[in-house]
Design a protein around this motif. Structure first.
Motif, PDB file in Angstrom:
ATOM      1  N   SER A   1       9.516  12.866   3.211  1.00 38.21           N
ATOM      2  CA  SER A   1       9.117  13.519   1.964  1.00 38.21           C
ATOM      3  C   SER A   1       9.878  14.830   1.804  1.00 38.21           C
ATOM      4  CB  SER A   1       7.615  13.792   1.997  1.00 38.21           C
ATOM      5  OG  SER A   1       7.171  14.359   0.797  1.00 38.21           O
ATOM      6  N   GLU A   2       9.973  15.289   0.587  1.00 38.99           N
ATOM      7  CA  GLU A   2      10.516  16.624   0.309  1.00 38.99           C
ATOM      8  C   GLU A   2       9.415  17.647   0.626  1.00 38.99           C
ATOM      9  OE1 GLU A   2      13.582  17.294  -0.643  1.00 38.99           O
ATOM     10  OE2 GLU A   2      14.142  15.185  -0.838  1.00 38.99           O
ATOM     11  N   PRO A   3       9.775  18.868   1.011  1.00 41.52           N
ATOM     12  CA  PRO A   3       8.746  19.864   1.329  1.00 41.52           C
ATOM     13  C   PRO A   3       7.734  20.075   0.196  1.00 41.52           C
ATOM     14  CG  PRO A   3      10.894  20.682   1.984  1.00 41.52           C
ATOM     15  CD  PRO A   3      11.125  19.391   1.228  1.00 41.52           C
ATOM     16  N   GLY A   4       8.196  20.079  -1.032  1.00 42.42           N
ATOM     17  CA  GLY A   4       7.306  20.283  -2.168  1.00 42.42           C
ATOM     18  C   GLY A   4       6.379  19.119  -2.454  1.00 42.42           C
ATOM     19  N   LYS A   5       6.641  17.968  -1.855  1.00 49.71           N
ATOM     20  CA  LYS A   5       5.804  16.781  -2.065  1.00 49.71           C
ATOM     21  C   LYS A   5       5.056  16.380  -0.802  1.00 49.71           C
ATOM     22  CE  LYS A   5       8.602  15.027  -5.825  1.00 49.71           C
ATOM     23  NZ  LYS A   5       9.254  13.874  -6.403  1.00 49.71           N
ATOM     24  N   LEU A   6       5.215  17.156   0.268  1.00 52.30           N
ATOM     25  CA  LEU A   6       4.591  16.836   1.546  1.00 52.30           C
ATOM     26  C   LEU A   6       3.075  16.753   1.423  1.00 52.30           C
ATOM     27  CD1 LEU A   6       5.194  16.430   4.627  1.00 52.30           C
ATOM     28  CD2 LEU A   6       4.682  18.862   4.872  1.00 52.30           C
ATOM     29  N   LYS A   7       2.496  17.730   0.766  1.00 57.41           N
ATOM     30  CA  LYS A   7       1.038  17.773   0.640  1.00 57.41           C
ATOM     31  C   LYS A   7       0.518  16.595  -0.192  1.00 57.41           C
ATOM     32  CE  LYS A   7      -2.332  21.232   0.799  1.00 57.41           C
ATOM     33  NZ  LYS A   7      -2.422  22.530   1.351  1.00 57.41           N
ATOM     34  N   ASP A   8       1.259  16.231  -1.261  1.00 52.79           N
ATOM     35  CA  ASP A   8       0.867  15.063  -2.062  1.00 52.79           C
ATOM     36  C   ASP A   8       0.900  13.799  -1.219  1.00 52.79           C
ATOM     37  OD1 ASP A   8       0.616  16.672  -4.315  1.00 52.79           O
ATOM     38  OD2 ASP A   8       2.635  16.226  -5.037  1.00 52.79           O
ATOM     39  N   ALA A   9       1.959  13.642  -0.424  1.00 52.43           N
ATOM     40  CA  ALA A   9       2.074  12.464   0.438  1.00 52.43           C
ATOM     41  C   ALA A   9       0.927  12.429   1.444  1.00 52.43           C
ATOM     42  CB  ALA A   9       3.425  12.451   1.147  1.00 52.43           C
ATOM     43  N   ALA A  10       0.587  13.574   2.020  1.00 51.96           N
ATOM     44  CA  ALA A  10      -0.507  13.644   2.988  1.00 51.96           C
ATOM     45  C   ALA A  10      -1.837  13.266   2.343  1.00 51.96           C
ATOM     46  CB  ALA A  10      -0.592  15.048   3.585  1.00 51.96           C
ATOM     47  N   LEU A  11      -2.084  13.770   1.155  1.00 52.26           N
ATOM     48  CA  LEU A  11      -3.327  13.449   0.457  1.00 52.26           C
ATOM     49  C   LEU A  11      -3.418  11.954   0.168  1.00 52.26           C
ATOM     50  CD1 LEU A  11      -5.918  14.534  -0.768  1.00 52.26           C
ATOM     51  CD2 LEU A  11      -4.667  14.944  -2.888  1.00 52.26           C
ATOM     52  N   LEU A  12      -2.319  11.350  -0.244  1.00 54.36           N
ATOM     53  CA  LEU A  12      -2.309   9.912  -0.528  1.00 54.36           C
ATOM     54  C   LEU A  12      -2.505   9.089   0.745  1.00 54.36           C
ATOM     55  CD1 LEU A  12       0.535   9.933  -3.184  1.00 54.36           C
ATOM     56  CD2 LEU A  12      -1.900   9.489  -3.611  1.00 54.36           C
ATOM     57  N   LEU A  13      -1.882   9.515   1.843  1.00 57.83           N
ATOM     58  CA  LEU A  13      -2.097   8.823   3.116  1.00 57.83           C
ATOM     59  C   LEU A  13      -3.561   8.936   3.542  1.00 57.83           C
ATOM     60  CD1 LEU A  13       1.124   9.820   5.080  1.00 57.83           C
ATOM     61  CD2 LEU A  13       0.450   7.495   4.435  1.00 57.83           C
TER      62      LEU A  13
ATOM     63  N   GLN B   1       0.810  -1.210   0.000  1.00 57.80           N
ATOM     64  CA  GLN B   1       0.000   0.000   0.000  1.00 57.80           C
ATOM     65  C   GLN B   1       0.853   1.274   0.000  1.00 57.80           C
ATOM     66  OE1 GLN B   1      -3.475   0.078   2.616  1.00 57.80           O
ATOM     67  NE2 GLN B   1      -3.289  -2.127   2.865  1.00 57.80           N
ATOM     68  N   LEU B   2       1.674   1.436   1.036  1.00 57.69           N
ATOM     69  CA  LEU B   2       2.427   2.686   1.161  1.00 57.69           C
ATOM     70  C   LEU B   2       3.442   2.870   0.036  1.00 57.69           C
ATOM     71  CD1 LEU B   2       3.030   2.887   5.013  1.00 57.69           C
ATOM     72  CD2 LEU B   2       1.329   4.103   3.654  1.00 57.69           C
ATOM     73  N   MET B   3       4.271   1.864  -0.201  1.00 49.28           N
ATOM     74  CA  MET B   3       5.316   2.041  -1.226  1.00 49.28           C
ATOM     75  C   MET B   3       4.743   2.291  -2.619  1.00 49.28           C
ATOM     76  SD  MET B   3       8.477  -0.361  -0.149  1.00 49.28           S
ATOM     77  CE  MET B   3       9.608   0.214   1.097  1.00 49.28           C
ATOM     78  N   PRO B   4       3.787   1.473  -3.091  1.00 45.94           N
ATOM     79  CA  PRO B   4       3.247   1.773  -4.427  1.00 45.94           C
ATOM     80  C   PRO B   4       2.492   3.109  -4.496  1.00 45.94           C
ATOM     81  CG  PRO B   4       2.597  -0.442  -3.726  1.00 45.94           C
ATOM     82  CD  PRO B   4       3.255   0.223  -2.557  1.00 45.94           C
ATOM     83  N   THR B   5       1.757   3.439  -3.433  1.00 50.98           N
ATOM     84  CA  THR B   5       0.957   4.661  -3.438  1.00 50.98           C
ATOM     85  C   THR B   5       1.820   5.910  -3.330  1.00 50.98           C
ATOM     86  OG1 THR B   5      -0.878   3.459  -2.432  1.00 50.98           O
ATOM     87  CG2 THR B   5      -0.933   5.868  -2.281  1.00 50.98           C
ATOM     88  N   LEU B   6       2.868   5.855  -2.492  1.00 58.32           N
ATOM     89  CA  LEU B   6       3.680   7.035  -2.206  1.00 58.32           C
ATOM     90  C   LEU B   6       4.979   7.099  -3.000  1.00 58.32           C
ATOM     91  CD1 LEU B   6       3.263   6.988   1.661  1.00 58.32           C
ATOM     92  CD2 LEU B   6       2.191   8.586   0.083  1.00 58.32           C
ATOM     93  N   LYS B   7       5.139   6.251  -4.001  1.00 59.40           N
ATOM     94  CA  LYS B   7       6.426   6.157  -4.712  1.00 59.40           C
ATOM     95  C   LYS B   7       6.906   7.485  -5.287  1.00 59.40           C
ATOM     96  CE  LYS B   7       4.266   4.577  -8.936  1.00 59.40           C
ATOM     97  NZ  LYS B   7       3.883   3.416  -9.677  1.00 59.40           N
ATOM     98  N   GLU B   8       6.003   8.371  -5.679  1.00 60.58           N
ATOM     99  CA  GLU B   8       6.396   9.670  -6.232  1.00 60.58           C
ATOM    100  C   GLU B   8       6.522  10.749  -5.155  1.00 60.58           C
ATOM    101  OE1 GLU B   8       7.228  10.031  -9.469  1.00 60.58           O
ATOM    102  OE2 GLU B   8       6.787   7.902  -9.717  1.00 60.58           O
ATOM    103  N   SER B   9       5.918  10.514  -3.988  1.00 61.96           N
ATOM    104  CA  SER B   9       5.855  11.544  -2.951  1.00 61.96           C
ATOM    105  C   SER B   9       6.790  11.309  -1.773  1.00 61.96           C
ATOM    106  CB  SER B   9       4.425  11.635  -2.403  1.00 61.96           C
ATOM    107  OG  SER B   9       3.532  11.961  -3.437  1.00 61.96           O
ATOM    108  N   ALA B  10       7.294  10.098  -1.626  1.00 61.98           N
ATOM    109  CA  ALA B  10       8.138   9.778  -0.473  1.00 61.98           C
ATOM    110  C   ALA B  10       9.573   9.557  -0.911  1.00 61.98           C
ATOM    111  CB  ALA B  10       7.617   8.531   0.233  1.00 61.98           C
ATOM    112  N   ARG B  11      10.470  10.119  -0.125  1.00 60.23           N
ATOM    113  CA  ARG B  11      11.893   9.891  -0.352  1.00 60.23           C
ATOM    114  C   ARG B  11      12.291   8.546   0.246  1.00 60.23           C
ATOM    115  NH1 ARG B  11      15.599  14.516   1.899  1.00 60.23           N
ATOM    116  NH2 ARG B  11      14.013  14.276   3.461  1.00 60.23           N
ATOM    117  N   LYS B  12      11.659   8.215   1.389  1.00 60.83           N
ATOM    118  CA  LYS B  12      11.988   6.988   2.102  1.00 60.83           C
ATOM    119  C   LYS B  12      10.808   6.583   2.970  1.00 60.83           C
ATOM    120  CE  LYS B  12      16.071   7.213   3.965  1.00 60.83           C
ATOM    121  NZ  LYS B  12      17.189   7.411   4.906  1.00 60.83           N
ATOM    122  N   ILE B  13      10.575   5.271   3.081  1.00 68.58           N
ATOM    123  CA  ILE B  13       9.558   4.732   3.973  1.00 68.58           C
ATOM    124  C   ILE B  13      10.253   3.704   4.855  1.00 68.58           C
ATOM    125  CG2 ILE B  13       7.398   3.441   4.156  1.00 68.58           C
ATOM    126  CD1 ILE B  13       6.668   4.560   1.358  1.00 68.58           C
ATOM    127  N   ILE B  14      10.152   3.909   6.176  1.00 72.01           N
ATOM    128  CA  ILE B  14      10.878   3.069   7.118  1.00 72.01           C
ATOM    129  C   ILE B  14       9.917   2.556   8.190  1.00 72.01           C
ATOM    130  CG2 ILE B  14      12.793   3.007   8.783  1.00 72.01           C
ATOM    131  CD1 ILE B  14      13.683   5.708   7.422  1.00 72.01           C
TER     132      ILE B  14
END
Length: 163
Positions: A38-50, A14-27
């Motif tokens: 996430s990078e600051p410019g992709k934070l909002k995208d990551a939040a929306l996907l979560l 779920q997380l890796m496929p969904t956030l692949k463009e928005s997350a720098r790392k998932i641990i």
């Protein structure tokens, strides 16, 4: 379902496929705990996907001051009330911003529960959450208190370090 199967399924399917463009790392940090960087410019995208995955509220917003690195770490701790299998899971959505221009997108339009905590972090550290309509006004501090040096950054100023 025990954490190992749920954790692997959640992170890998779920997380890796969904956030692949928005997350720098998932641990996976421990049982029921995941950190999404996430990078600051992709934070909002990551939040929306979560949010779309079922993480429906913010439990905490934190600013970690790293003056020796000249940056702030911003953390949103998110969880779910609506999906039973996600209720015990805490995801830390994090990004780094420079101390000399502490701006990050507000996430209140995705998670309204972040509002007061973003306002507190503005008062304490001077971090500007872009899109939060309360920025620039004191929330916890007396309305007449100047925010030249936010309270939790004053110590660095008094010690002679740059703020």
């Amino acid at each position: 379902m025990e954490w190992p199967p749920l954790g692997y399924e959640l992170v890998n399917n779920q997380l890796m496929p969904t956030l692949k463009e928005s997350a720098r790392k998932i641990i996976v940090t421990e049982v029921n705990r995941v950190c999404v960087e996430s990078e600051p410019g992709k934070l909002k995208d990551a939040a929306l996907l979560l949010s779309k995955l079922g993480f429906d509220h913010v439990k905490s917003v934190n600013v970690i001051d790293a003056p020796h690195e000249n940056k702030f770490y911003i953390e949103y701790w998110v969880s779910s009330y609506g999906k039973k299998e996600l209720m015990p899971v805490l995801v830390t959505l994090t990004t780094e911003i420079p101390r000399d221009n502490p701006r990050v997108p507000s996430l209140i339009d995705i998670w309204p529960s972040a509002d007061y905590m973003e306002r507190e972090m503005y008062d304490f550290f001077g971090v500007w959450f872009e899109g939060n309509p309360w920025m620039g006004r004191n929330f916890l501090l007396d309305p007449d208190t100047p925010i030249k040096f936010p309270p939790l950054r004053r110590m660095c100023h008094w010690l002679g370090n740059s703020i």
